[in-house]
Design a protein around this motif. Structure first.
Motif, PDB file in Angstrom:
ATOM      1  N   LYS A   1    -115.096 -24.209 -26.038  1.00 46.59           N
ATOM      2  CA  LYS A   1    -115.387 -22.886 -26.595  1.00 46.59           C
ATOM      3  C   LYS A   1    -115.513 -22.950 -28.117  1.00 46.59           C
ATOM      4  CE  LYS A   1    -111.888 -19.989 -27.004  1.00 46.59           C
ATOM      5  NZ  LYS A   1    -110.937 -18.866 -26.904  1.00 46.59           N
TER       6      LYS A   1
ATOM      7  N   LEU B   1    -124.252 -21.633 -30.177  1.00 45.14           N
ATOM      8  CA  LEU B   1    -124.852 -20.301 -30.131  1.00 45.14           C
ATOM      9  C   LEU B   1    -125.376 -19.875 -31.490  1.00 45.14           C
ATOM     10  CD1 LEU B   1    -122.694 -17.862 -27.967  1.00 45.14           C
ATOM     11  CD2 LEU B   1    -125.017 -18.651 -27.540  1.00 45.14           C
TER      12      LEU B   1
ATOM     13  N   LYS C   1    -111.396 -26.679 -21.945  1.00 48.22           N
ATOM     14  CA  LYS C   1    -111.989 -25.349 -22.043  1.00 48.22           C
ATOM     15  C   LYS C   1    -111.879 -24.783 -23.457  1.00 48.22           C
ATOM     16  CE  LYS C   1    -111.250 -22.385 -18.281  1.00 48.22           C
ATOM     17  NZ  LYS C   1    -110.456 -21.964 -17.136  1.00 48.22           N
TER      18      LYS C   1
ATOM     19  N   LEU D   1    -119.590 -24.508 -27.715  1.00 46.52           N
ATOM     20  CA  LEU D   1    -120.382 -23.351 -27.314  1.00 46.52           C
ATOM     21  C   LEU D   1    -120.667 -22.386 -28.460  1.00 46.52           C
ATOM     22  CD1 LEU D   1    -118.902 -22.583 -23.781  1.00 46.52           C
ATOM     23  CD2 LEU D   1    -121.017 -23.764 -24.361  1.00 46.52           C
ATOM     24  N   PHE D   2    -119.613 -21.932 -29.138  1.00 48.01           N
ATOM     25  CA  PHE D   2    -119.863 -20.974 -30.225  1.00 48.01           C
ATOM     26  C   PHE D   2    -120.679 -21.590 -31.362  1.00 48.01           C
ATOM     27  CE2 PHE D   2    -116.769 -17.968 -28.352  1.00 48.01           C
ATOM     28  CZ  PHE D   2    -117.534 -16.819 -28.471  1.00 48.01           C
TER      29      PHE D   2
END
Lengths: 355, 372
Positions: B210, B218, B206, B214-215
């Protein structure tokens, strides 16, 4: 919702609510909370709060209770209160009428400090004390003191439903001035001949519809058909006991539905004794006065633990009910649903603990 | 024992225990709204810096924004791990009965899962502090940080291992509970660590997802820039945390103890061991906050569940008590303590001149998966 899942993954490990609450405490994804929108002090020691819950609120059935959490001097405190409004209230808000008990930490705080804008923690409605799904006829609602709230909610709900059957509302208070929301209650009965109100005052002879404590005479006078009615009762222990006895004598105990709200009596500190109920494992043991960890182990349980000296917090568990004493500093605590360290706490009287 | 520690009489130990119990009692009775406000202010600052840092990395094509973003994220991670995470997981805020700050429910922004950490740190390290063979924080199973750890040729790499541990500190802490050294010695089995491993993977994935998928994703075209930014923030946090933590128990003068001498310890003797086994770092109030107040390691080890903002307040009293009993109160500036630690890391890479005592055996049980 995939968007929500992504936001949770981005805000791991704390979760979205822990960020949103710093912007606006009413902006939550998971947690149910409520904002106080109105504060009304109807008698010298009661306060009526109107609450607007967050969108997670799923409503309640008249007679049920909610858990309210407030922060007092840094510590979160939770208490159960029954909403006093109708379950059909149009604006979706709920109303709590709270009596400030002389020893009541939370009720005193709310009476003193509640103001519009205050955000409190809220639980979903709970409890089995509620009207039958098919409204029976007749209904008798008996309450004493602050036990008025769940039955007042029932009365208001029945009025909203246009319930045509016979309803008796019998309430006990010290004097007329101790009845919260008396005007509103009287207005409910206006033009509704099926609703019979009776206020009994124990400390003001001659001023009420009835005088003194509950008796069979009272019951015969206002609810002669009580034996064929469904009766809902909430009040202090003395009232509960007298009414229960009366219904038992009449052989209709199963028609009496009750809600206790007074805290269980607490044993004197320094006396071992009482029973420890280990809630999750379903066993119990007689309290020997040793630490809860030792007593749990003696009962054959193996709760998680570490240092056995109060340092590491491995053995923290939830005490559901009862009083414990801290073996290190002698302080006692009888809060419900409280986290305690098993290795440095000993029961004082009956205790229920979730292991 | 490294040196001869100050010996107190049983009466002195009892009196010492009483004085420290009273001090603790006085502070704990005083906890209230101001302590709640303090930790929530820190949390607000941390979350604000985190959001700002993540936001600035969207503008990572503009170097000053990238640098400011990494700085904000680094400080956020340092606060999250040290002044918030470490302290909350010690139960310092359990008295608030706030599920968001509850020692058993809190998770921190680092790879190590809270549950594994609480076992090895709160229980093992804080109960058996500096007892050779019991406290696995003496060298973390990979370094030689005490003369009484028997020298092996492996320890020639002591400075290298320490340097690598500093860079990868987050993952070192993550892997700590696997107790690889004990497994290699045959003291424990791989299967003993099933629950530990499950939690490690769950949390580690996790965290990595992140910061490293994910970041960066983004931020679209800034993927690599954000990934490097996040990795840098984690690295800065690693270096900072490692340095503060190593100053807590490893500067010269900190005592270690044997299992024999700590058997049937009284509370006073326990306090005594905590004081002699820890060292402080001096500095300003901002420094103490950034250090999670572990710069008051002595006070922390005496009262691990006391809210950390109280440590600077009680430090003069603790120091006075030490002086009264003729006990050392090991403190100094960051440079002094770090130099002392570095010197020890190099010195202990080589065999000690004197013969070590019998190698200590380890008899602390591993963390079994706890039945829910």
């Amino acid at each position: 919702m995939p968007g929500l899942k992504l936001l949770e993954a981005l805000t791991t490990p704390h979760g979205l609510d822990r960020y949103l609450e710093l912007v606006n405490p009413m902006l939550t994804v998971r947690e149910l909370r409520a904002r106080v929108t109105d504060v009304h002090r109807s008698t010298s020691d009661t306060v009526t709060l109107t609450l607007r819950p967050t969108r997670q609120w799923r409503g309640f059935k008249a007679g049920q209770f909610v858990k309210v959490t407030v922060t007092i001097d840094g510590v979160r405190r939770t208490r159960c209160y029954s909403p006093s409004c109708s379950q059909y209230r149009a604006d979706g808000k709920i109303e709590l009428t709270i009596k400030a008990h002389p020893e009541g930490l939370v009720s005193q705080y709310l009476h003193r400090a509640a103001r519009p804008g205050l955000v409190i923690g809220l639980s979903p409605a709970d409890g089995t004390f509620s009207l039958p799904d098919t409204r029976s006829d007749p209904l008798v609602l008996i309450s004493g003191g602050s036990g008025i709230t769940p039955v007042l909610s029932m009365l208001r709900t029945l009025v909203d439903e246009g319930h045509a059957g016979e309803v008796v509302f019998l309430h006990y208070a010290y004097t007329e001035h101790d009845v919260p929301l008396k005007r509103e209650i009287e207005r409910l009965a206006e033009g509704r001949p099926n609703i019979r109100l009776a206020f009994a005052y124990t400390d003001a002879p001659g001023t009420g519809d009835l005088n003194g404590f509950f008796s069979v005479k009272h019951l015969r006078a206002v609810a002669p058909r009580f034996a064929e009615a469904q009766t809902y009762l909430c009040g202090p222990p003395g009232l509960m006991k007298s009414v229960r006895q009366r219904y038992k004598q009449a052989g209709v105990s199963e028609r009496l539905h009750t809600e206790d709200f007074a805290p269980a009596p607490v044993a004197a500190v320094g006396t071992a004794g009482g029973t420890i109920h280990f809630g999750r494992s379903g066993t119990s043991a007689t309290n020997t006065g040793a630490s809860l960890l030792e007593q749990a182990e003696a009962a054959g349980l193996t709760p998680e633990h570490g240092c056995r000296m109060g340092v590491c917090f491995s053995c923290t568990q939830i005490k559901k009910t009862g009083c414990v004493q801290n073996l290190l500093n002698g302080s006692t605590s009888s809060e419900e649903d409280e986290e305690i360290q098993l290795c440095i706490n000993t029961p004082v009287g009956d205790v229920t603990i979730e292991i | 024992m490294a040196d001869t520690p100050v010996r107190l009489t049983p009466q002195q130990f009892e009196q010492l225990g009483k004085e420290l119990d009273e001090l603790r009692q006085r502070v704990m009775a005083d906890l209230g709204e101001q302590d709640r406000k303090y930790i929530y202010d820190i949390i607000k600052t941390q979350r604000g810096l985190e959001v700002a840092g993540r936001g600035l990395l969207f503008l990572g094509f503009f170097p000053p924004a990238w640098i400011a973003g990494v700085a904000a994220l680094s400080v956020s991670k340092i606060l999250d791990n040290m002044e918030i995470g470490h302290n909350v997981m010690h139960g310092q805020y359990d008295w608030m009965r706030d599920p968001a700050l509850n020692s058993k429910m809190f998770e921190w922004d680092t790879a190590a899962p809270a549950e594994n950490w609480r076992h090895s740190h709160n229980y093992i390290h804080h109960t058996y502090t500096n007892i050779l063979g019991k406290d696995r924080d003496i060298g973390y199973g990979i370094l030689r940080m005490d003369e009484d750890q028997e020298w092996r040729p492996y320890y020639l790499g002591n400075p290298v291992y320490a340097f690598l541990l500093m860079l990868l500190f987050e993952w070192g802490v993550w892997a700590h509970d696997l107790e690889i050294d004990r497994q290699l010695k045959g003291e424990t089995k791989w299967s003993d660590y099933k629950g530990v491993r499950k939690r490690m993977w769950h949390k580690g994935i996790k965290q990595a997802l992140k910061d490293y998928v994910l970041f960066p994703a983004l931020t679209g075209p800034m993927f690599v820039s954000t990934l490097v930014g996040n990795a840098t923030a984690n690295l800065i946090r690693n270096i900072w945390a490692f340095n503060i933590i190593f100053c807590g128990h490893f500067p010269t003068g900190v005592e270690s103890f044997t299992e024999e001498e700590t058997e049937n310890e009284t509370k006073g003797e326990w306090y005594h061991r905590q004081m002699l086994g820890s060292a402080n770092i001096t500095g300003g109030s901002l420094f103490h906050v950034m250090a999670g107040n572990l710069s008051h390691q002595i006070e922390h080890h005496l009262f691990p569940d006391m809210p950390a903002r109280r440590y600077p307040q009680i430090a003069p009293e603790v120091r006075a008590i030490c002086e009264k009993y003729g006990l050392p109160y090991n403190t100094g500036g960051l440079t002094k303590q770090l130099t002392s630690v570095a010197a020890k890391i190099f010195k202990l890479a080589l065999p000690s001149r004197k013969k070590p005592t019998t190698p200590p055996s380890s008899n602390v049980r591993p963390l079994k998966s706890v039945a829910a």
